[in-house]
Every structure is written in structure tokens, then in C-alpha cells.
Design an enzyme around this catalytic site. Sequence first.
Site, PDB file in Angstrom:
ATOM      1  N   ASP A  41       0.862  -1.168   0.000  1.00  0.00           N
ATOM      2  CA  ASP A  41       0.000   0.000   0.000  1.00  0.00           C
ATOM      3  C   ASP A  41       0.907   1.229   0.000  1.00  0.00           C
ATOM      4  O   ASP A  41       2.098   1.122   0.318  1.00  0.00           O
ATOM      5  CB  ASP A  41      -0.886  -0.020   1.249  1.00  0.00           C
ATOM      6  CG  ASP A  41      -2.054   0.951   1.165  1.00  0.00           C
ATOM      7  OD1 ASP A  41      -2.180   1.675   0.158  1.00  0.00           O
ATOM      8  OD2 ASP A  41      -2.846   0.981   2.121  1.00  0.00           O
ATOM      9  N   ASP A  43      -0.082   4.865   1.173  1.00  0.00           N
ATOM     10  CA  ASP A  43      -0.287   5.778   2.293  1.00  0.00           C
ATOM     11  C   ASP A  43      -0.247   5.026   3.621  1.00  0.00           C
ATOM     12  O   ASP A  43      -0.990   4.082   3.836  1.00  0.00           O
ATOM     13  CB  ASP A  43      -1.609   6.516   2.121  1.00  0.00           C
ATOM     14  CG  ASP A  43      -1.664   7.262   0.787  1.00  0.00           C
ATOM     15  OD1 ASP A  43      -0.655   7.890   0.434  1.00  0.00           O
ATOM     16  OD2 ASP A  43      -2.699   7.189   0.105  1.00  0.00           O
TER      17      ASP A  43
END
Length: 144
Positions: A41, A43
Amino acid sequence: MVICCASVGIRSEAAIAVADPGIRAFYRHRRAHPTPAVFLDRDGVLVEEINYLHRPADVRLLAGVVETIRSWNRRDIPVVVVTNQAGVGRGYYGWPDFMAVQGHIESLLQRHDAWLDGTWACAYHPDALPPLNKQHPFRKPGPG
């Protein structure tokens, strides 16, 4: 979130952009055969969590990210970012803003001889503007 996957197969960004306004994919290297990869991922994993990150000046890589990615690069393990981008879907910012942020992340990594092999981004969200206002299988944690 880190997910190991059996293979990486990435189509060109242009083909996906035309076919689907809610998806963007960028790649550095194409591989002739499937290969194990690391999927991350963006963020809160690569960069500090900032709600609706859309300005390159707000990008802060998290501690250890450069070293970890570089170690995977040196072992020829593809590193792919998979990120939901509800801010694009909701109209808070556009794909050009996303691309500027992603370009800045890539430049920060490249300064330390590290790179991402690909990035997949999904703007679909149930609260997005039409036509992106749906739960799409490409949106994490969906199987797409």
C-alpha cells in the site's frame, strides 16, 4: 500492508486509462514470465498518512522504506504499489495530481538507488462521483 503474490503482469497505463477511468497503472519493467513480487500500500506504508495526499511537497517517506525497497530491488524482486485513490473518485484532486505525487515518491527513491516496478491506483469508491461511485473489484481489498 505487504502481500506476496505469485506473479506480476502489468498492462500499459495508456490501455487501462482508455478502458477504465477509475484505474491507472504505471510500470518500470515488463517481465516476460510471472515472477514473485511484493505488493505494498502507499499511504501509511511507504509515506506518512496524509488524508487525500495530492501535493508532492507533502510527501514524507517513512523510516526504513528506502533501504527495504532497495534490498528487494537488489534481489530482483518486483516492488508494486497498490493504492486506493478515493480523492480522485470524489473529485478532490485529479489523476495529474496523483501522478505528480507518485513521480515525487519515485524521485526520492531513485536518489538512493531504489525504485518501484509498478503502481496500480483505483479511484472507485461508493461515495465517489459518477461513474466511479461503486464498489469495484479493483478497489482494495477486492480481488481485482
